[in-house]
Design a protein around this motif. Sequence first.
Motif, short mmCIF file in Angstrom:
data_model
loop_
_atom_site.label_atom_id
_atom_site.label_comp_id
_atom_site.label_asym_id
_atom_site.label_seq_id
_atom_site.Cartn_x
_atom_site.Cartn_y
_atom_site.Cartn_z
N ASN A 53 12.51 8.14 -9.87
CA ASN A 53 11.95 9.03 -8.85
C ASN A 53 10.96 8.26 -7.97
N PHE A 54 10.15 7.42 -8.60
CA PHE A 54 9.21 6.57 -7.86
C PHE A 54 9.98 5.65 -6.90
N GLY A 55 11.01 5.00 -7.39
CA GLY A 55 11.79 4.11 -6.54
C GLY A 55 12.39 4.82 -5.34
N ASN A 56 12.92 6.02 -5.58
CA ASN A 56 13.50 6.80 -4.48
C ASN A 56 12.42 7.20 -3.48
N GLY A 93 0.82 -1.22 0.00
CA GLY A 93 0.00 0.00 0.00
C GLY A 93 0.85 1.26 0.00
N CYS A 94 1.93 1.23 0.75
CA CYS A 94 2.85 2.37 0.78
C CYS A 94 3.50 2.57 -0.58
N ILE A 95 3.91 1.47 -1.19
CA ILE A 95 4.51 1.56 -2.53
C ILE A 95 3.50 2.13 -3.52
N GLN A 96 2.24 1.73 -3.41
CA GLN A 96 1.19 2.28 -4.28
C GLN A 96 1.04 3.77 -4.05
N ASP A 97 1.09 4.21 -2.79
CA ASP A 97 1.00 5.65 -2.50
C ASP A 97 2.14 6.41 -3.17
N ALA A 98 3.34 5.86 -3.12
CA ALA A 98 4.49 6.50 -3.78
C ALA A 98 4.27 6.55 -5.29
N ALA A 99 3.72 5.47 -5.84
CA ALA A 99 3.43 5.44 -7.29
C ALA A 99 2.40 6.50 -7.65
N ARG A 116 1.96 9.29 -6.33
CA ARG A 116 2.57 10.62 -6.25
C ARG A 116 3.56 10.89 -7.39
N THR A 117 4.10 9.84 -7.98
CA THR A 117 5.22 10.05 -8.91
C THR A 117 4.99 9.52 -10.32
N LEU A 118 4.04 8.61 -10.50
CA LEU A 118 3.84 7.98 -11.81
C LEU A 118 2.44 8.25 -12.34
N ILE A 126 13.34 -2.03 -20.76
CA ILE A 126 12.91 -0.63 -20.81
C ILE A 126 14.07 0.28 -20.44
N ARG A 127 14.81 -0.08 -19.40
CA ARG A 127 15.93 0.74 -18.94
C ARG A 127 16.99 0.89 -20.02
N GLN A 128 17.24 -0.16 -20.79
CA GLN A 128 18.29 -0.13 -21.81
C GLN A 128 17.79 0.32 -23.18
N SER A 129 16.52 0.56 -23.29
CA SER A 129 15.94 0.95 -24.57
C SER A 129 16.47 2.31 -25.03
N ASN A 130 16.55 2.48 -26.33
CA ASN A 130 16.97 3.76 -26.91
C ASN A 130 15.78 4.67 -27.22
N ARG A 131 14.57 4.20 -26.97
CA ARG A 131 13.39 5.02 -27.25
C ARG A 131 13.30 6.16 -26.24
N ARG A 132 13.04 7.33 -26.74
CA ARG A 132 12.95 8.52 -25.88
C ARG A 132 11.85 8.36 -24.84
N SER A 133 10.72 7.78 -25.22
CA SER A 133 9.62 7.59 -24.27
C SER A 133 10.03 6.69 -23.11
N HIS A 134 10.87 5.70 -23.39
CA HIS A 134 11.35 4.82 -22.33
C HIS A 134 12.34 5.55 -21.43
N GLU A 135 13.16 6.41 -22.01
CA GLU A 135 14.10 7.19 -21.21
C GLU A 135 13.36 8.11 -20.25
N VAL A 136 12.32 8.76 -20.75
CA VAL A 136 11.53 9.67 -19.92
C VAL A 136 10.79 8.88 -18.83
N PHE A 137 10.23 7.74 -19.22
CA PHE A 137 9.58 6.88 -18.23
C PHE A 137 10.57 6.47 -17.16
N TRP A 138 11.75 6.05 -17.56
CA TRP A 138 12.72 5.53 -16.60
C TRP A 138 13.13 6.60 -15.60
N GLU A 139 13.20 7.84 -16.01
CA GLU A 139 13.50 8.93 -15.07
C GLU A 139 12.38 9.03 -14.02
N ARG A 140 11.13 8.97 -14.45
CA ARG A 140 10.01 9.00 -13.50
C ARG A 140 10.03 7.75 -12.62
N TYR A 141 10.38 6.61 -13.20
CA TYR A 141 10.42 5.36 -12.44
C TYR A 141 11.50 5.42 -11.36
#
Length: 100
Positions: free
Chosen positions: A89-92, A41-47, A49-51, A72-87
Amino acid sequence: MKRIALIAVILSGFAGAAQANLIKNACMGSDRADGNYALCGCIQDAANRTLTRSDQRLAATFFNNPQRAQEIRQSNRRSHEVFWERYRNFGNAAETFCRS
């Protein structure tokens, strides 16, 4: 006719609520969480707020398929790069908020 519209609104609320717990449900279903409802539930709350909901749909797939996260992390797609930055932040955020 008004009754049908009201039923549609109620049902759409249920669908939104179910989707709103994508991360928590994936967490609860994973072998790593060991059924820890409070932690998931806590992890969902963080998600929440950030995703975005779209981000949460993708991130929820990582619980059962960690290789997907690596792809996804190793993908060269810009959308994946942007997602990974948000992800990241979510992890932190989850790590900070959900410490036991």
